[in-house]
Design an enzyme around this catalytic site. Structure first.
Site, short mmCIF file in Angstrom:
data_model
loop_
_atom_site.label_atom_id
_atom_site.label_comp_id
_atom_site.label_asym_id
_atom_site.label_seq_id
_atom_site.Cartn_x
_atom_site.Cartn_y
_atom_site.Cartn_z
N ASN A 206 -10.61 0.69 -14.93
CA ASN A 206 -11.22 -0.64 -15.01
C ASN A 206 -12.55 -0.53 -15.75
OD1 ASN A 206 -13.42 -0.09 -13.03
ND2 ASN A 206 -11.67 0.23 -11.67
N ASP A 275 -7.03 -0.46 -6.81
CA ASP A 275 -6.24 -0.84 -5.63
C ASP A 275 -4.82 -0.28 -5.71
OD1 ASP A 275 -7.95 -3.97 -5.55
OD2 ASP A 275 -8.13 -2.26 -4.18
N LYS A 285 4.30 13.08 -21.86
CA LYS A 285 3.89 11.79 -22.41
C LYS A 285 5.11 10.87 -22.52
CE LYS A 285 2.13 9.59 -26.60
NZ LYS A 285 1.81 9.79 -28.03
N PHE A 320 -19.28 -3.57 -1.72
CA PHE A 320 -19.50 -4.54 -2.80
C PHE A 320 -18.24 -5.40 -2.88
CE2 PHE A 320 -23.18 -3.76 -5.70
CZ PHE A 320 -23.80 -2.77 -4.98
N LYS A 334 -14.07 -9.84 3.32
CA LYS A 334 -14.13 -8.37 3.23
C LYS A 334 -15.15 -7.81 4.21
CE LYS A 334 -12.42 -8.18 -1.49
NZ LYS A 334 -12.74 -8.08 -2.93
N LYS A 338 -13.38 -5.33 6.85
CA LYS A 338 -13.66 -3.91 6.67
C LYS A 338 -14.77 -3.41 7.59
CE LYS A 338 -12.01 -4.22 1.90
NZ LYS A 338 -11.86 -3.50 0.62
O1 PMT Z 1 -20.35 -0.09 -12.61
P1 PMT Z 1 -20.91 -1.31 -13.28
O2 PMT Z 1 -20.41 -1.47 -14.68
O3 PMT Z 1 -22.41 -1.39 -13.17
O4 PMT Z 1 -20.31 -2.59 -12.51
C1 PMT Z 1 -20.77 -2.80 -11.20
C2 PMT Z 1 -19.60 -3.25 -10.31
C3 PMT Z 1 -19.15 -4.62 -10.79
C4 PMT Z 1 -18.47 -2.27 -10.38
C5 PMT Z 1 -20.16 -3.34 -8.87
O5 PMT Z 1 -21.24 -4.24 -8.82
C6 PMT Z 1 -19.08 -3.77 -7.92
O6 PMT Z 1 -18.83 -4.95 -7.73
N1 PMT Z 1 -18.41 -2.77 -7.34
C7 PMT Z 1 -17.24 -3.02 -6.46
C8 PMT Z 1 -16.03 -3.18 -7.32
C9 PMT Z 1 -14.79 -3.35 -6.47
O7 PMT Z 1 -13.91 -2.56 -6.42
O8 PMT Z 1 -14.92 -4.47 -5.74
P2 PMT Z 1 -13.61 -4.96 -4.80
O9 PMT Z 1 -13.97 -6.32 -4.32
O10 PMT Z 1 -12.32 -4.76 -5.55
O11 PMT Z 1 -13.67 -3.89 -3.58
C10 PMT Z 1 -14.41 -4.22 -2.43
C11 PMT Z 1 -15.05 -2.97 -1.86
O12 PMT Z 1 -14.02 -2.07 -1.39
C12 PMT Z 1 -15.88 -2.16 -2.84
O13 PMT Z 1 -17.02 -1.69 -2.12
C13 PMT Z 1 -14.99 -1.00 -3.24
O14 PMT Z 1 -15.75 0.18 -3.52
C14 PMT Z 1 -14.14 -0.81 -2.01
N2 PMT Z 1 -12.78 -0.34 -2.29
C15 PMT Z 1 -11.92 -1.11 -3.00
C16 PMT Z 1 -10.64 -0.65 -3.19
C17 PMT Z 1 -10.23 0.59 -2.63
N3 PMT Z 1 -8.99 1.06 -2.81
N4 PMT Z 1 -11.11 1.33 -1.93
C18 PMT Z 1 -12.39 0.88 -1.74
O15 PMT Z 1 -13.20 1.55 -1.11
#
Ligand code: PMT
Length: 404
Positions: A206, A275, A285, A320, A334, A338
């Site tokens: 991503n 995810d 490949k 986040f 969330k 969580k």
């Molecule tokens: O890295 P940059 O370019 O500066 O961009 C910053 C950012 C946009 C990446 C950052 O600010 C941000 O939003 N990070 C979280 C991105 C994310 O995966 O958000 P989400 O809403 O999909 O996930 C929610 C939370 O669960 C996040 O804390 C993530 O780390 C966590 N997660 C998600 C999926 C997963 N399989 N395991 C996780 O731990």
């Protein structure tokens, strides 16, 4: 660093030319910079260079017309920080033995500001026991000594003795000028994307650049915390002073985070964890064919959700939320699902926030229901603000376990 008074002491080594870049960077950070040079330094770089860069008259000769009667006393006492870069073996010896035979060494004898010494010299000279002893004496007196860099030196020798790069010195100065209000905190930050391989050549990932997570790690280190940064692949250098743990897949990130979680006070999950991952990874490949290629994806572990459930981590848990719609609703869901203490929601559909940008605008939701919104700020400023809020949670928590 805005408005901070910094004295840059330049001594007579070939690396004196790099001190010009250091002064330029400090001025760019809006510090008020005064430069004091030894006579030997002035043989390498003309004082006019530093006068032009700092915008202030240069102090070189105790008895020269440029020196005010008491500058050698007041300068090191009114400054917020004194940086000696480069510091030659000779000048280090003078500092360690209390010799004040020129403006800079005399000023340092009277200085009450924190002092940062950046040695730069030939590798054998640096390894000389008498130089090492002098450096130990300075450290014992509370002087911060930066390790020299390794590599090819001006004298064509290889090894440890290079002046650290000016941005590194600025970073160290930022740390010395920051309040060490997170001293004792052990914080783990995740950052960047994960990459989920399709075949030896291709993967799913991503847009995360790592900037937001790296800003949190950098700010935490500057403020005295012990920082582990678990990061997917990014194009930015890890911040100074952090324990950097590079990972690639969600599984690798999870294993690394859970191995460290028991000894951690605060976890900040800024990483964009995939995810889903391909159900299978091809050994070779995948060859292009006449038909469309269908990918069969399966769910990755939700690391944050697992942290919210585990009893191996009892600290402050911060997530986040990267959303393109229903920002508050999705983030709140969330936060609860969580079992978080705090969640930082950002609208990643904006051009000036979220992925890859240097700025961010976030909504912070807390476990007890409070919500705080920031304006558009630099990611370093967002990081400091998040750490201010985390610090309150950490202090309130004391020894109590999370969720008690
Ligand atoms: O890295 P940059 O370019 O500066 O961009 C910053 C950012 C946009 C990446 C950052 O600010 C941000 O939003 N990070 C979280 C991105 C994310 O995966 O958000 P989400 O809403 O999909 O996930 C929610 C939370 O669960 C996040 O804390 C993530 O780390 C966590 N997660 C998600 C999926 C997963 N399989 N395991 C996780 O731990």
């Amino acid at each position: 660093m805005k408005g901070k008074g910094i004295v840059v002491g330049v001594t007579g080594g070939i690396a004196a030319y790099k001190a010009a870049e250091l002064v330029r960077l400090l001025v760019r950070e809006e510090a008020v910079v005064r430069v004091a040079m030894t006579a030997n330094a002035a043989r390498f770089v003309a004082p006019l260079t530093f006068e032009a860069l700092s915008g202030n008259r240069i102090l070189c000769d105790m008895w020269g017309p440029e020196a005010g009667a008491m500058d050698h006393i007041s300068l090191g006492q009114e400054a917020d920080l004194v940086i000696v870069a480069p510091a030659t073996a000779n000048f280090i010896g003078k500092m360690a033995n209390g010799i004040g035979d020129d403006f800079l060494s005399t000023m340092l004898l009277a200085a009450t500001a924190p002092v940062l010494v950046c040695p730069a010299m030939n590798v054998k000279m640096y390894g000389n026991p008498v130089v090492q002893k002098n450096l130990e004496v300075l450290k014992d007196r509370g002087v911060t000594v930066m390790e020299p860099g390794e590599g090819q030196l001006a004298c064509r020798s290889e090894g440890k003795g290079r002046l650290p790069d000016p941005p590194e010195i600025v970073e160290e100065a930022q740390r010395l000028l920051s309040p060490r209000d997170l001293q004792g905190m052990r914080i783990l930050v995740t950052a960047g994307p994960t990459v989920e391989p399709l075949d030896p050549v291709r993967y799913i990932t991503n847009r995360s650049s790592g900037k937001m997570g790296y800003a949190v790690a950098r700010a935490a280190w500057r403020r005295g915390a012990s920082v582990v940064l678990v990061s997917g692949p990014t194009c930015i250098a890890p911040p100074r002073g952090v324990d950097f743990k590079p990972v690639r897949t969600a599984f690798e990130m999870r294993d690394t985070v859970f191995a460290l979680a028991p000894r951690t006070h605060v976890i900040v999950k800024a990483a964009a964890v995939a995810d889903y991952r391909p159900k299978s990874t091809a050994d070779q490949k995948i060859k292009k064919g006449p038909r469309a290629l269908t990918l069969d994806l399966e769910k990755n572990p939700d690391i944050l959700a697992e942290l919210g459930k585990t009893d191996t981590f009892s600290g402050i848990l911060v997530g986040f939320a990267a959303e393109t719609e229903e920002l508050l609703g999705n983030a709140e869901a969330k936060l609860k699902a969580k079992n978080l203490d705090m969640i930082v929601a950002n609208d990643v559909s904006r051009k000036d926030a979220g992925f890859e940008t240097d700025t961010n605008a976030v909504k912070i939701l807390f476990r007890e229901g409070r919500m705080e919104e920031t304006p558009l700020l630099g990611k370093d400023q967002v990081a400091d603000l998040l750490l201010d809020r985390i610090k309150v949670l950490w202090e309130d928590r004391g020894e109590r376990r999370r969720g008690d």
